[in-house]
Design a protein around this motif. Structure first.
Motif, PDB file in Angstrom:
ATOM      1  N   ARG A 103       0.838  -1.202   0.000  1.00 27.59           N
ATOM      2  CA  ARG A 103       0.000   0.000   0.000  1.00 27.59           C
ATOM      3  C   ARG A 103       0.875   1.254   0.000  1.00 27.59           C
ATOM      4  NH1 ARG A 103      -2.639  -0.634   4.711  1.00 27.59           N
ATOM      5  NH2 ARG A 103      -3.804  -2.321   3.787  1.00 27.59           N
ATOM      6  N   ARG A 104       1.908   1.263   0.854  1.00 25.94           N
ATOM      7  CA  ARG A 104       2.813   2.417   0.926  1.00 25.94           C
ATOM      8  C   ARG A 104       3.523   2.654  -0.409  1.00 25.94           C
ATOM      9  NH1 ARG A 104       6.238   0.836   5.322  1.00 25.94           N
ATOM     10  NH2 ARG A 104       4.452   0.025   6.383  1.00 25.94           N
ATOM     11  N   ILE A 105       3.984   1.576  -1.023  1.00 26.42           N
ATOM     12  CA  ILE A 105       4.697   1.684  -2.305  1.00 26.42           C
ATOM     13  C   ILE A 105       3.772   2.224  -3.383  1.00 26.42           C
ATOM     14  CG2 ILE A 105       5.805   0.342  -4.139  1.00 26.42           C
ATOM     15  CD1 ILE A 105       6.869  -1.519  -1.867  1.00 26.42           C
ATOM     16  N   LEU A 106       2.537   1.705  -3.445  1.00 25.10           N
ATOM     17  CA  LEU A 106       1.564   2.157  -4.453  1.00 25.10           C
ATOM     18  C   LEU A 106       1.192   3.624  -4.237  1.00 25.10           C
ATOM     19  CD1 LEU A 106      -0.721  -0.985  -4.655  1.00 25.10           C
ATOM     20  CD2 LEU A 106       0.756  -0.116  -6.467  1.00 25.10           C
ATOM     21  N   GLN A 107       1.030   4.038  -2.985  1.00 25.44           N
ATOM     22  CA  GLN A 107       0.675   5.425  -2.703  1.00 25.44           C
ATOM     23  C   GLN A 107       1.825   6.362  -3.042  1.00 25.44           C
ATOM     24  OE1 GLN A 107      -0.624   5.068   1.378  1.00 25.44           O
ATOM     25  NE2 GLN A 107      -2.783   5.056   0.776  1.00 25.44           N
ATOM     26  N   ALA A 108       3.068   5.869  -3.006  1.00 24.70           N
ATOM     27  CA  ALA A 108       4.235   6.680  -3.374  1.00 24.70           C
ATOM     28  C   ALA A 108       4.363   6.807  -4.892  1.00 24.70           C
ATOM     29  CB  ALA A 108       5.507   6.078  -2.789  1.00 24.70           C
ATOM     30  N   GLY A 109       3.536   6.054  -5.643  1.00 29.84           N
ATOM     31  CA  GLY A 109       3.555   6.176  -7.102  1.00 29.84           C
ATOM     32  C   GLY A 109       4.393   5.134  -7.813  1.00 29.84           C
ATOM     33  N   ASP A 110       4.899   4.138  -7.081  1.00 32.93           N
ATOM     34  CA  ASP A 110       5.691   3.077  -7.703  1.00 32.93           C
ATOM     35  C   ASP A 110       4.840   1.820  -7.878  1.00 32.93           C
ATOM     36  OD1 ASP A 110       8.029   4.595  -7.831  1.00 32.93           O
ATOM     37  OD2 ASP A 110       8.572   4.100  -5.782  1.00 32.93           O
ATOM     38  N   ALA A 111       5.261   0.955  -8.791  1.00 30.80           N
ATOM     39  CA  ALA A 111       4.556  -0.301  -9.041  1.00 30.80           C
ATOM     40  C   ALA A 111       5.089  -1.381  -8.098  1.00 30.80           C
ATOM     41  CB  ALA A 111       4.746  -0.737 -10.488  1.00 30.80           C
ATOM     42  N   VAL A 112       4.276  -2.407  -7.827  1.00 31.46           N
ATOM     43  CA  VAL A 112       4.665  -3.494  -6.937  1.00 31.46           C
ATOM     44  C   VAL A 112       4.571  -4.810  -7.697  1.00 31.46           C
ATOM     45  CG1 VAL A 112       4.101  -4.741  -4.818  1.00 31.46           C
ATOM     46  CG2 VAL A 112       3.769  -2.290  -4.919  1.00 31.46           C
ATOM     47  N   MET A 113       5.637  -5.599  -7.614  1.00 31.36           N
ATOM     48  CA  MET A 113       5.633  -6.951  -8.176  1.00 31.36           C
ATOM     49  C   MET A 113       5.527  -7.912  -6.996  1.00 31.36           C
ATOM     50  SD  MET A 113       5.878  -8.994 -10.826  1.00 31.36           S
ATOM     51  CE  MET A 113       6.701  -8.258 -12.199  1.00 31.36           C
ATOM     52  N   LEU A 114       4.402  -8.609  -6.898  1.00 28.92           N
ATOM     53  CA  LEU A 114       4.204  -9.572  -5.822  1.00 28.92           C
ATOM     54  C   LEU A 114       4.637 -10.943  -6.327  1.00 28.92           C
ATOM     55  CD1 LEU A 114       0.669  -8.354  -4.787  1.00 28.92           C
ATOM     56  CD2 LEU A 114       2.737  -8.070  -3.448  1.00 28.92           C
ATOM     57  N   VAL A 115       5.595 -11.548  -5.643  1.00 30.20           N
ATOM     58  CA  VAL A 115       6.133 -12.833  -6.066  1.00 30.20           C
ATOM     59  C   VAL A 115       5.952 -13.834  -4.929  1.00 30.20           C
ATOM     60  CG1 VAL A 115       8.209 -14.068  -6.794  1.00 30.20           C
ATOM     61  CG2 VAL A 115       7.845 -11.720  -7.538  1.00 30.20           C
ATOM     62  N   VAL A 116       5.296 -14.958  -5.224  1.00 30.84           N
ATOM     63  CA  VAL A 116       5.116 -16.021  -4.246  1.00 30.84           C
ATOM     64  C   VAL A 116       5.988 -17.199  -4.662  1.00 30.84           C
ATOM     65  CG1 VAL A 116       3.461 -17.573  -3.143  1.00 30.84           C
ATOM     66  CG2 VAL A 116       2.751 -15.276  -3.814  1.00 30.84           C
ATOM     67  N   LYS A 117       6.934 -17.546  -3.801  1.00 28.98           N
ATOM     68  CA  LYS A 117       7.813 -18.695  -4.073  1.00 28.98           C
ATOM     69  C   LYS A 117       7.051 -19.978  -3.780  1.00 28.98           C
ATOM     70  CE  LYS A 117      11.472 -16.263  -4.967  1.00 28.98           C
ATOM     71  NZ  LYS A 117      12.005 -16.186  -6.296  1.00 28.98           N
ATOM     72  N   ILE A 118       7.032 -20.900  -4.741  1.00 36.53           N
ATOM     73  CA  ILE A 118       6.296 -22.147  -4.553  1.00 36.53           C
ATOM     74  C   ILE A 118       7.200 -23.344  -4.777  1.00 36.53           C
ATOM     75  CG2 ILE A 118       4.006 -21.278  -5.076  1.00 36.53           C
ATOM     76  CD1 ILE A 118       4.289 -22.107  -7.915  1.00 36.53           C
ATOM     77  N   SER A 119       6.850 -24.444  -4.089  1.00 36.71           N
ATOM     78  CA  SER A 119       7.564 -25.702  -4.304  1.00 36.71           C
ATOM     79  C   SER A 119       6.526 -26.817  -4.315  1.00 36.71           C
ATOM     80  CB  SER A 119       8.597 -25.927  -3.197  1.00 36.71           C
ATOM     81  OG  SER A 119       7.955 -25.968  -1.944  1.00 36.71           O
ATOM     82  N   GLY A 120       6.660 -27.723  -5.221  1.00 34.17           N
ATOM     83  CA  GLY A 120       5.715 -28.832  -5.299  1.00 34.17           C
ATOM     84  C   GLY A 120       4.380 -28.411  -5.865  1.00 34.17           C
ATOM     85  N   LYS A 121       3.303 -28.780  -5.150  1.00 43.35           N
ATOM     86  CA  LYS A 121       1.957 -28.540  -5.664  1.00 43.35           C
ATOM     87  C   LYS A 121       1.264 -27.396  -4.927  1.00 43.35           C
ATOM     88  CE  LYS A 121       1.563 -33.251  -7.161  1.00 43.35           C
ATOM     89  NZ  LYS A 121       0.924 -34.539  -7.036  1.00 43.35           N
ATOM     90  N   GLU A 122       1.998 -26.304  -4.698  1.00 44.01           N
ATOM     91  CA  GLU A 122       1.440 -25.150  -3.984  1.00 44.01           C
ATOM     92  C   GLU A 122       0.926 -24.085  -4.945  1.00 44.01           C
ATOM     93  OE1 GLU A 122       4.921 -24.058  -1.803  1.00 44.01           O
ATOM     94  OE2 GLU A 122       4.318 -25.201  -0.050  1.00 44.01           O
ATOM     95  N   GLY A 123       0.835 -24.396  -6.224  1.00 44.88           N
ATOM     96  CA  GLY A 123       0.423 -23.417  -7.232  1.00 44.88           C
ATOM     97  C   GLY A 123      -0.945 -22.820  -6.975  1.00 44.88           C
TER      98      GLY A 123
END
Length: 161
Positions: A103-123
């Motif tokens: 939220r803070r990053i978006l309000q500052a005007g920058d974009a956010v890349m959300l990355v979820v690390k997965i292993s196995g069948k956590e897709g």
């Protein structure tokens, strides 16, 4: 910025020192008025006929030009993309903290890349987590891309509103 004798138009649309409209008059007449008031005649745009001109104090014209340059440079700045990394088994409190950061990053005007690390069948878990975060961030940003599942991670980019 074109000033005084460098203005080549035969007549100009003149605005006074205090912003009052003085109408269309001959350039020589406008220059004489500027000299009488001890100010500069500054052309603001060459795109119209007659060109609009202002009567501005000598130092003020330079200051105005610097401010315009500064504003243009500010608007030119491209938004940065900041990455936030998560796991599918994130605790509620940690998820709240990550959402606050996003939220803070978006309000500052920058974009956010959300990355979820997965292993196995956590897709599917990772996809559900990202969808939940996207819903929470809706008032602050919109997703640029869909949720991308690839190999060992799931990612989505949110752009500020």
């Amino acid at each position: 910025m074109i000033k005084n004798e460098k203005i080549k138009a035969s007549e100009v649309q003149l605005t006074g020192v205090n912003g009052e409209d003085l109408g269309v008059m001959a350039t020589t007449e406008a220059l004489a008025l500027a000299k009488r008031l001890k100010v500069d005649l500054v052309c603001t745009s060459l795109m119209s006929s007659p060109p609009p001109c202002k009567l501005i104090g000598a130092g003020q014209a330079k200051q105005e030009a610097l401010q315009e340059k500064h504003q243009a440079r500010k608007q030119e700045k491209a938004p940065k993309v900041k990455e936030l990394r998560l796991t599918p088994h994130i605790e509620d409190h940690d998820l709240d903290t990550k959402c606050q950061q996003a939220r803070r990053i978006l309000q500052a005007g920058d974009a956010v890349m959300l990355v979820v690390k997965i292993s196995g069948k956590e897709g599917s878990q990772a996809k559900a987590l990202l969808e939940q975060i996207i819903r929470e961030m809706a008032p602050f940003g919109t997703k640029r891309t869909g949720i991308q599942l690839s190999g060992k991670q799931a990612a989505v980019q949110l752009d500020p509103l």
